[in-house]
Design an enzyme around this catalytic site. Sequence first.
Site, mmCIF file in Angstrom:
data_model
loop_
_atom_site.group_PDB
_atom_site.id
_atom_site.type_symbol
_atom_site.label_atom_id
_atom_site.label_comp_id
_atom_site.label_asym_id
_atom_site.label_seq_id
_atom_site.Cartn_x
_atom_site.Cartn_y
_atom_site.Cartn_z
ATOM 1 N N LYS A 45 0.836 -1.205 0.000
ATOM 2 C CA LYS A 45 0.000 0.000 0.000
ATOM 3 C C LYS A 45 0.872 1.257 0.000
ATOM 4 O O LYS A 45 0.387 2.367 0.112
ATOM 5 C CB LYS A 45 -0.876 0.042 1.265
ATOM 6 C CG LYS A 45 -1.919 -1.040 1.379
ATOM 7 C CD LYS A 45 -2.886 -0.738 2.541
ATOM 8 C CE LYS A 45 -2.405 -1.331 3.842
ATOM 9 N NZ LYS A 45 -3.349 -1.122 4.971
ATOM 10 N N LYS A 47 2.750 1.967 2.417
ATOM 11 C CA LYS A 47 2.627 2.497 3.790
ATOM 12 C C LYS A 47 3.758 1.886 4.621
ATOM 13 O O LYS A 47 3.897 0.670 4.697
ATOM 14 C CB LYS A 47 1.260 2.066 4.355
ATOM 15 C CG LYS A 47 0.918 2.613 5.721
ATOM 16 C CD LYS A 47 -0.558 2.320 6.048
ATOM 17 C CE LYS A 47 -0.936 2.898 7.411
ATOM 18 N NZ LYS A 47 -2.377 2.735 7.692
HETATM 19 N N1 C2G Z 1 -9.119 4.771 14.298
HETATM 20 C C1 C2G Z 1 -10.012 5.509 15.083
HETATM 21 N N2 C2G Z 1 -9.621 6.704 15.570
HETATM 22 C C2 C2G Z 1 -8.378 7.187 15.310
HETATM 23 C C3 C2G Z 1 -7.470 6.437 14.530
HETATM 24 C C4 C2G Z 1 -7.874 5.211 14.024
HETATM 25 O O1 C2G Z 1 -11.149 5.073 15.336
HETATM 26 N N3 C2G Z 1 -8.026 8.412 15.819
HETATM 27 C C5 C2G Z 1 -9.586 3.475 13.781
HETATM 28 C C6 C2G Z 1 -9.567 3.411 12.253
HETATM 29 O O2 C2G Z 1 -10.749 3.982 11.728
HETATM 30 C C7 C2G Z 1 -9.479 1.909 12.011
HETATM 31 C C8 C2G Z 1 -8.686 1.399 13.224
HETATM 32 O O3 C2G Z 1 -8.718 2.444 14.210
HETATM 33 O O4 C2G Z 1 -10.782 1.336 12.024
HETATM 34 C C9 C2G Z 1 -7.245 1.104 12.875
HETATM 35 O O5 C2G Z 1 -6.700 2.290 12.328
HETATM 36 P P1 C2G Z 1 -5.339 2.151 11.474
HETATM 37 O O6 C2G Z 1 -4.342 1.400 12.260
HETATM 38 O O7 C2G Z 1 -5.002 3.492 10.920
HETATM 39 O O8 C2G Z 1 -5.832 1.171 10.322
HETATM 40 P P2 C2G Z 1 -5.933 1.469 8.755
HETATM 41 O O9 C2G Z 1 -4.626 1.941 8.262
HETATM 42 O O10 C2G Z 1 -7.141 2.302 8.575
HETATM 43 O O11 C2G Z 1 -6.084 0.000 8.159
HETATM 44 O O12 C2G Z 1 -8.110 -3.278 5.468
HETATM 45 C C10 C2G Z 1 -8.295 -2.119 6.226
HETATM 46 C C11 C2G Z 1 -6.983 -1.593 6.754
HETATM 47 O O13 C2G Z 1 -6.184 -2.580 7.359
HETATM 48 C C12 C2G Z 1 -7.283 -0.494 7.755
#
Ligand code: C2G
Length: 153
Positions: A45, A47
């Site tokens: 990705k 990332k």
């Molecule tokens: N999240 C949240 N509040 C934040 C940061 C993140 O509620 N301030 C939630 C995101 O919406 C997500 C979860 O925490 O549901 C994990 O966030 P990330 O680690 O940033 O995951 P992401 O990169 O969005 O990966 O296939 C889907 C991906 O793996 C999602």
Amino acid sequence: MKRTVITYGTFDMFHVGHLNLLRRASNLGDRLVVAVSTDEFNAGKGKRTLIPFEQRAEIVRNIRYVDEVIPEASWEQKLDDVKRYGVSLFAMGEDWIGKFDFLSPYCEVVYLPRTEGVSTTELKRSLNQFCSVSREDILRAFDVIEQLRNDFS
Ligand code: C2G
């Protein structure tokens, strides 16, 4: 029958936004499965994570709301996971709203409120500022060097 909830995430530099999401997701069922994205999947990705997969997975595994951690290695695995783990509800933060509605014929799909004011990106930026030397510090160092040069010339 136990109601299984699943969610997916990177969970890099674990913070309270992640914790709130996992608690909210776990409150929607009896059992929470969390798919943590692998380093290879993230690289695909474009990332980069600061914390490697094994450590991110170990932290999530030890959160009281989490019952099982599995690797997230591809975008395509979600439907297989829903079937394999007998998932009743798929939950994600609302930044993903609509993106996983294709799962709704197989399980409930819920988008949960995000926690405002905290994000891994913001933490990395703050850490970077915290560690970087300020312009004033550099100028002050030059003054000290100049002073020492004068003292010993
Ligand atoms: N999240 C949240 N509040 C934040 C940061 C993140 O509620 N301030 C939630 C995101 O919406 C997500 C979860 O925490 O549901 C994990 O966030 P990330 O680690 O940033 O995951 P992401 O990169 O969005 O990966 O296939 C889907 C991906 O793996 C999602």
